[in-house]
Write a protein that holds these residues in place. Sequence first.
Motif, PDB file in Angstrom:
ATOM      1  N   ARG A  20       8.537   7.126  -7.701  1.00 24.11           N
ATOM      2  CA  ARG A  20       7.744   7.974  -6.541  1.00 24.11           C
ATOM      3  C   ARG A  20       6.491   7.494  -6.554  1.00 24.11           C
ATOM      4  N   ARG A  21       5.971   7.651  -7.668  1.00 21.43           N
ATOM      5  CA  ARG A  21       4.235   6.313  -8.000  1.00 21.43           C
ATOM      6  C   ARG A  21       4.215   5.403  -7.454  1.00 21.43           C
ATOM      7  N   PRO A  81       7.324   4.868  -1.071  1.00 25.26           N
ATOM      8  CA  PRO A  81       7.174   6.574  -1.509  1.00 25.26           C
ATOM      9  C   PRO A  81       7.497   7.631  -0.494  1.00 25.26           C
TER      10      PRO A  81
END
Lengths: 149, 453
Positions: B239-240, B245
């Motif tokens: 996600r980062r 995201p």
Amino acid sequence: MRREIVFGGATLVLSAVYYWLADRLPVSQLSDAIGPEGLPKIYALALAALSFILIIGAVADRRRAAQASESRAPLSRVAGVLLMGVAYIVLAPWIGYPVAIAALIAATTYYQGGAFTREAALVAVSGGVLFWLLFVVLMGIEQPAGIWR
Amino acid sequence: MALLLPFTYGMDPTVAVVLLAATYVGAEYGGSIPAILIRTPGTNAAAATVLDGYAMKQQGRAGEALGISLYSGFVGGIVGLVVLVLLTEPLSRVALAFTPPAYFALGVLGLSVIGSVSGGSLVKGLIAALLGLMIATIGTDPVTGTSRFTFGSPELLSGIPPILVMVGLFAIGELLAQTGEPGWEKASADSARIRFPGPAMWKRIARPQAIGSVMGTIEGVMPGGGGTISAFLAYNEARRWSSHPEEFGKGSPEGIAAPEAANNTVACTALIPMLSLGIPSSNSSAVLLGGFLIHGLVPGPMLFVRNPEVVTGLYWGLLVANIAMLILGYLIMTPCLWLVNRPKPYLMGFIYAFVVSGVYSIEGSLFHVGVALGFGALGYVMRYLKIPFLPMVLGVVLGFLVESNYRRALVLSSGDHSTFLRDPLAAGLLLVAVTFIVVTVVRHLRAGREATA
């Protein structure tokens, strides 16, 4: 938290009994410096200390969260399943593997909420035959023979 | 895996080990199927897959989610296998340098992971480990031959086989825990046709797959790491690093690719400490260790010297398992769904029958069936009290190694404890163990302080 106090109490009793049994182990002429009782006694003392810590921690938490409710496990149902296993151990040497395993399947199925129907009986008998074919005939692993000896 | 363990008794050792390892690999993918279809992870490691997998299913994209899961699991499995082959052999080269003090230190190192596999309570983990160590003292004393805690029973003279503890805790304990639980949700067969990702999707999920593989490698090699931690770490990192995201948690393909690649990498890399040092770092590798033990194979330093064919067979078996997972994962979806949709009472009956038949097969002993039932009851109580299993299994598996080598080392050194520090290998392993223990205790104390703050 009550269950943790009970568990801590049980392990405390266990540690005392285990220490007592370790202390009664016969002394061998071949014994080394530690001896057969050496590490068991250390384990028992460590278990007793940890049991105290668990009980004290649980009592402290209980004071903090006295209102917290605890879910109750269906202990009687669990005991019933275990009793079926014990019945298998007792009966298998007498009635033989295929019958005993079919009976175990039938009893477990019924106990878990299945209906006592012709289909359930057929499934149990088929299971008994299937397991006998798989373990005894196909894999050649002996199972309790009982009356089929 | 625990169910299959006794079933492998009559098999060739290599076949048995490959069967268990392949089951482990297959289960890592299989766990994602109910996670995606019915929002219930089949394994702990598949919990992260629920987040986006079930969201995709709700959007009518279940087939696509299953395809991404299968493909990412395959990629992760192959990466993990390469790491396993490259790292295990060098780590085991220290095999011939092991002396009794070093074996003792190795056992202590194995026990030092207890803190990191104890979940939220270090005290409960230590109690479980001590109970395991106490179980390991049952039987004939390793130095004097005195019988201990056998109560005159000849069946207990050779001790309690670790496999009975594992089958009891994992398989029978789970069966008992399921008693009284409501039936499982049914999975719809129509929603489960797998759709493999196309080139555009391949490109999109390549980065999260790489992240998952790296996380799986790091966590798998570390004792106490495991698939669950690596899956969530991979999910967070994906996600980062993602360019989308905002889609995570709402049906992002990357949110499936990262954790699935991670937990399938761990399925192979978790075998590195188990094969090279004899230390199981997860429940699944502990069960696989049981598979080695019932065939007289002792994982650890000497395995590569005495049974190299088993190790080679395991590597090839894992390669075949990963390829087969890709093919069979696609083909057997329909029969699998039929099986899991059978009424729960029938499934429970057959699982119980399978367990008691399998346990009896090990040594033809109904006494062993009774012992496994006893550990099943203990497993149920431990589940109820949230006491972790793995510390107890570690205690049972490593107890004999620790005690016998501790006492042998002292006999050889005439009772001089400095022998453990004079042996460089033993001193090094003990230093690592102490560091690990200190770090774990500090982490637990800090977590406790934060919880009360």
